[in-house]
Design a protein around this motif. Structure first.
Motif: not given
Length: 217
Positions: A56-81
């Motif tokens: 599960l830790e690996l799933e979360i890690e990969l999911g977070c990195f994928r979201t950062i790479a594809l969405q480039q979140p900022v502000g509160s969204d980036l802090r959540k991730i």
């Protein structure tokens, strides 16, 4: 990734993190129970379940990195991730310490304890409450609760000192060194779990405020 899809992905990561946290909490409880009861079967379940926690830790890690790479979140969204990434790493380490306690159960299975276990279960109770309360604070996004929870690490540290002094005295009898040294490690594992709970509380504060603060220094 559209906003709706992005929000759904964040919610999936959030639910996965909560599932991981629940398993870690269960493993802490089971590991200490296995130690107190000298139950090697329960200890084996803890060790096996750690594999699920790691996945599960690996799933979360990969999911977070994928979201950062594809969405480039900022502000509160980036802090959540970022918070999910950091909390999942702390949870994984907490799960490792629970596994170490379970392995201690197996190592000490052959002989009765030199004295009843009292302070270690008391220490474990505080740690388990901290884990549960930190999880609730994360769900609620309550930074005030997170700060209060981190302060309870002082109680754990005080009990660790009591256990350390007690076991050092007991180990003056050389026949108790093997068992005493393993029990001392268990107390250390619990103390470190509490440290990781404090880390989680710090990340909850960061998620809400954007500020990184050291709690309970």
């Amino acid at each position: 990734m559209k906003r709706q899809s992005f929000d759904e992905h964040l919610e999936h990561l959030h639910r996965t993190l909560l599932s991981m946290a629940t398993l870690v909490e269960e493993n802490i409880i089971k590991s200490v129970k296995s130690l107190v009861d000298q139950n090697v079967v329960l200890a084996g379940h803890v060790i096996k379940q750690d594999e699920v926690i790691n996945a599960l830790e690996l799933e979360i890690e990969l999911g977070c990195f994928r979201t950062i790479a594809l969405q480039q979140p900022v502000g509160s969204d980036l802090r959540k991730i970022g918070t999910m990434l950091k909390i999942s790493a702390d949870l994984e380490r907490m799960g490792d310490y629970a596994t170490s306690i379970a392995k201690t159960t197996i190592r000490l299975k052959d002989k009765p304890y030199m004295k009843p276990l009292i302070d270690i279960p008391q220490m474990a109770t505080i740690v388990k409450e901290m884990v549960r309360d930190a999880l609730n604070a994360y769900i609620a996004g309550n930074q005030e609760d997170a700060i209060h929870i981190a302060q309870r690490d002082d109680e754990v540290d005080k009990l660790y000192t009591i256990i350390f002094d007690d076991l050092i005295t007991v180990m003056s009898n050389t026949s108790n060194i093997h068992q005493g040294s393993h029990l001392l490690l268990v107390a250390q594992y619990l103390e470190r779990i509490a440290d990781h709970v404090t880390n989680i509380c710090e990340w909850i504060v960061y998620m809400k405020t954007g500020e990184i603060k050291s709690l309970n220094v």
